[in-house]
Design an enzyme around this catalytic site. Structure first.
Site, PDB file in Angstrom:
ATOM      1  N   GLY A  60       0.839  -1.213   0.000  1.00 53.37           N
ATOM      2  CA  GLY A  60       0.000   0.000   0.000  1.00 53.37           C
ATOM      3  C   GLY A  60       0.859   1.243   0.000  1.00 53.37           C
ATOM      4  O   GLY A  60       2.051   1.184  -0.299  1.00 53.37           O
ATOM      5  N   ASN A  61       0.260   2.366   0.310  1.00 56.58           N
ATOM      6  CA  ASN A  61       1.036   3.605   0.420  1.00 56.58           C
ATOM      7  C   ASN A  61       0.395   4.504   1.473  1.00 56.58           C
ATOM      8  O   ASN A  61      -0.631   4.165   2.055  1.00 56.58           O
ATOM      9  CB  ASN A  61       1.155   4.299  -0.944  1.00 56.58           C
ATOM     10  CG  ASN A  61      -0.197   4.704  -1.487  1.00 56.58           C
ATOM     11  OD1 ASN A  61      -0.883   5.530  -0.907  1.00 56.58           O
ATOM     12  ND2 ASN A  61      -0.596   4.082  -2.611  1.00 56.58           N
TER      13      ASN A  61
END
Ligand code: CTP
Length: 418
Positions: A221-222
């Site tokens: 993810g980020n």
């Protein structure tokens, strides 16, 4: 817990709207208290101007208490101080000047442009739209002079909220009763929905991060929070656009007036959801921080430590914005984002290449090299590149709150949309 409306409450259909409520001297003025309360309950900010005769029917204190703002009925604030009520400021403050009840006399003064009290002065100096809810006896209402005044005002763009029929204070029965407060509040809602600069425009906004599963509990993810995309969607909706907000996993409530929110998890889901609505949109804003890569064969259960591979094979995710640009019609407007981490010069080069490669009208560049820009901040500092014919126009904005940045960006987008 305060008595103030919660901006996240989806029932606050008038949140952020400023209604200047004018009250004139009719027995229906008692209903203005219910109207004021109804407008406040729906989230509007309300200020009240009364004619001196209206104050005989209902006290300014009642209204001031209900709306949480001082009530104005005279040109002077107080005789002792000699301070003036600024009717020009009041006239500029409102998004709508709603006169309810509006007597036959006030209708006549409005039609003539006469200025005998503060409310008339506010009417003459207001720049916002005006709506009137007439209230009078049936014979006064049907009188040719009143009908002529209503026609004149209507031709000048003033909205008339028709009175209803029923028992009147005089004992007579007929047309002349001010419309009920809830119905007037519904009128105000409908007014804001249909008279905004982006009314009738459909816009899709992507926001937040995506999560690409490694197994059933782990993901790539980020750090995107979705705040910028949600601020943009909120501003668009406030200006009347019908917004489809497609969001990755975030912890933010849906802003007011968003037509549709679609929650997605992966880049593929974001692509599918966005591409299926894109052909029916007038504009698109891709603000999501989409993962560029995903694990090739995610496990459908949790991998235990001993089962974890030494390396994870990745593949590209589909690029939603690239596909939007590829299929963009000549009337659609497209804005993309470019989050960079390099020096200003390198970042600009990279953003400019996205503008052309993805066939965008605007690219909004921010670089983590700037303090206060990017993820996990309530602020952002952006530079916008616009494709104008064969050349690129550049606008550099100061560090601002994400809400203010949204105002700037939507103003720019609107130049191509309206
Ligand atoms: N974007 C998208 N789908 C993807 C990747 C990006 O819609 N799979 C959109 C983003 O929402 C953003 C723009 O494309 O509006 C640019 O994203 P960014 O990650 O900065 O750029 P990339 O196109 O991935 O290019 P690079 O990694 O080379 O910077």
């Amino acid at each position: 817990m305060t008595g103030l409306p919660d901006p996240q409450d989806v029932h606050l259909t008038l949140m952020g709207r400023r209604v200047l409520l004018g009250i004139t001297g009719s027995i229906a003025a008692y209903k203005s208290a219910f109207l004021a309360r109804e407008l406040v309950k729906r989230g509007a900010e309300v200020r009240v101007v009364m004619t001196p005769s209206a104050t005989g029917f209902i006290t300014p204190l009642t209204l001031a208490t209900l709306v949480g703002n001082p009530v104005h009925s005279d040109f002077t604030e107080s005789i002792e101080s000699g301070a003036w009520t600024n009717h020009v400021e009041l006239g500029l403050w409102g998004d709508l000047f709603l006169v309810a009840p509006c007597t036959a006399q006030t209708l006549s003064f409005f039609a003539q442009g006469a200025c005998t009290n503060l409310l008339h002065a506010v009417f003459l100096s207001s720049r916002c739209p005006v709506a009137v809810a007439p209230a009078m006896d049936l014979d006064m209402f049907t009188n040719a002079a009143t009908q002529e005044n209503l026609k004149t005002l209507s031709e000048r763009g003033i909205k008339i909220i028709e009175p209803t029929s029923g028992a009147l204070a005089s004992g007579l029965d007929g047309k002349g009763r001010m419309e009920e407060p809830e119905v007037i509040a519904d009128f105000v809602e409908a007014f804001f929905l249909s008279n905004m600069p982006l009314s009738g425009k459909r816009v899709v906004v992507t926001a937040g991060p995506t999560e690409e599963p490694i197994d059933s509990v782990r993901y790539l993810g980020n750090r995107s929070t979705g705040k910028m995309g949600f601020a943009l969607a909120s501003r668009l909706a406030d200006l009347g656009a019908s917004v489809t907000l497609i969001s990755g996993p975030v912890n933010i409530k849906t802003p007011q007036r968003i037509a549709e929110r679609i929650d997605v998890c992966t880049a593929q889901e974001m692509y599918d959801a966005t591409i299926s609505v894109w052909p029916s949109m007038d504009a698109g804003i891709a603000c999501a921080a989409v993962a560029d890569m995903r694990p090739v064969n995610p496990a459908d259960k949790k991998l235990h430590r001993g089962d974890l591979p030494d390396s994870i094979l990745l593949e590209n995710t589909p690029d939603t914005l690239l596909e939007m640009g590829r299929t963009k019609s000549s009337s659609q407007v497209l804005m993309g984002f470019a989050l960079e981490t390099d020096s200003a010069e390198e970042s600009l080069k990279s953003a400019e290449s996205k503008l052309t490669r993805k066939n965008l009208d605007f690219v909004v560049m921010n670089t983590l090299a700037d303090k206060g820009a990017g993820f996990n901040h309530d602020t952002n500092k952006v530079t916008v590149l616009q494709s104008v014919g064969a050349h690129t126009e550049k606008r550099i904005f100061e560090l601002k709150t994400k809400r203010e940045v949204a105002y700037d960006l939507i103003e720019l987008l609107s130049t191509l949309l309206i």
